[in-house]
Enzyme design. Structure first.
Site, PDB file in Angstrom:
ATOM      1  N   SER A 283       0.899  -1.229   0.013  1.00 21.41           N
ATOM      2  CA  SER A 283      -0.098  -0.002   0.013  1.00 21.41           C
ATOM      3  C   SER A 283       0.930   1.080  -0.019  1.00 21.41           C
ATOM      4  O   SER A 283       1.889   1.362   0.542  1.00 21.41           O
ATOM      5  CB  SER A 283      -0.788  -0.136   1.040  1.00 21.41           C
TER       6      SER A 283
ATOM      7  N   LYS B 143       2.024  -3.549   7.348  1.00 22.21           N
ATOM      8  CA  LYS B 143       2.407  -3.762   5.953  1.00 22.21           C
ATOM      9  C   LYS B 143       3.744  -3.600   5.683  1.00 22.21           C
ATOM     10  O   LYS B 143       4.391  -4.165   4.771  1.00 22.21           O
ATOM     11  CB  LYS B 143       1.377  -3.019   4.972  1.00 22.21           C
TER      12      LYS B 143
ATOM     13  N   HIS C 214      -1.128   8.339   9.983  1.00 24.08           N
ATOM     14  CA  HIS C 214      -1.977   8.403   8.894  1.00 24.08           C
ATOM     15  C   HIS C 214      -3.249   7.605   9.345  1.00 24.08           C
ATOM     16  O   HIS C 214      -3.479   6.874  10.137  1.00 24.08           O
ATOM     17  CB  HIS C 214      -1.169   7.242   7.886  1.00 24.08           C
TER      18      HIS C 214
END
Length: 226
Positions: A110, A130, A118
């Site tokens: 991503s 991630k 975020h």
């Protein structure tokens, strides 16, 4: 090529399968036991398994030439999902690849992976996990490419008018891209040796014909990496 695609019943995964079949590859689609099968998997060999089942995962990957990891945690009240899927799940797939000799891996991650501040991190610190999955892949010794798409769009009506915007890691913070183009870039990466060891951030926007844009994504990737 015999290509394995994990997360193949997902909205990006089945498009990767479909694009691979259209390019003449044989595809082994890895899906969870309870997943519904989209029409896009027609023509693929479907294998149902849990990523935590090491023997089943290794068996599904045995004989494959490459793996596209399109698994990803889904929004849920279980905030441990991103840790289990986007970090540990990726590590399990890496270990299985190493155990059976699959050396080429493309990971769909991503945009903003690793960024702490975020809004997406309200869902179980998903961008943090991630990035951990990416790091494990980077350290694995496998021939990898990480594809970091922006916001994922379903519509496909204007694909011919879209121009993929490529950058290296941590260069793009916003933007979106159709899932179909993400799938194509994953396949293009497998076909482009220069993409090995790279993190590719991708978004898209309407092409400007006067600027010579609007080329197929594969041509654009090869040109960008040259």
């Amino acid at each position: 090529m015999l290509l394995a695609v994990s997360g193949a019943s997902g909205k990006t995964g089945w498009r990767v399968v479909q694009e691979a079949l259209d390019r003449g590859h044989r595809v082994r689609a890895l899906v969870r036991p309870g997943s519904s099968l989209p029409e896009g998997l027609s023509g693929a060999e479907v294998v149902r398994l849990q990523l935590g089942d090491r023997a089943a995962l290794a068996g599904a990957l045995r004989g494959c030439d490459a793996l596209v990891i399109a698994t990803g945690a889904r929004p849920s009240i279980d905030l441990s999902g991103p840790l289990q899927v986007d970090a540990f799940g990726v590590r399990q797939q890496i270990e299985a690849c190493r155990s059976v000799g699959v050396s080429r891996v493309v990971l769909v991650s991503s945009l903003c992976a690793g960024l702490w501040r975020h809004p997406l991190n309200l869902f179980g610190l998903i961008l943090v996990w991630k990035r951990l999955g990416e790091r494990w892949l980077e350290q694995s010794g496998l021939s990898y490419t990480v594809v970091r798409p922006g916001g994922l769009k379903e519509q496909e009506e204007d694909l011919a008018e879209q121009c993929v915007q490529f950058s290296g890691p941590d260069q793009q913070r916003d933007g979106s891209i159709p899932r179909r183009l993400v799938a194509r870039v994953c396949l293009d990466a497998l076909e482009t040796p220069a993409s090995v060891g790279k993190i590719l951030e991708i978004t898209s926007r309407p092409a400007d014909p006067q600027a010579g844009e609007g080329r197929p994504a594969g041509t654009a990737l090869a040109a960008w990496l040259a």
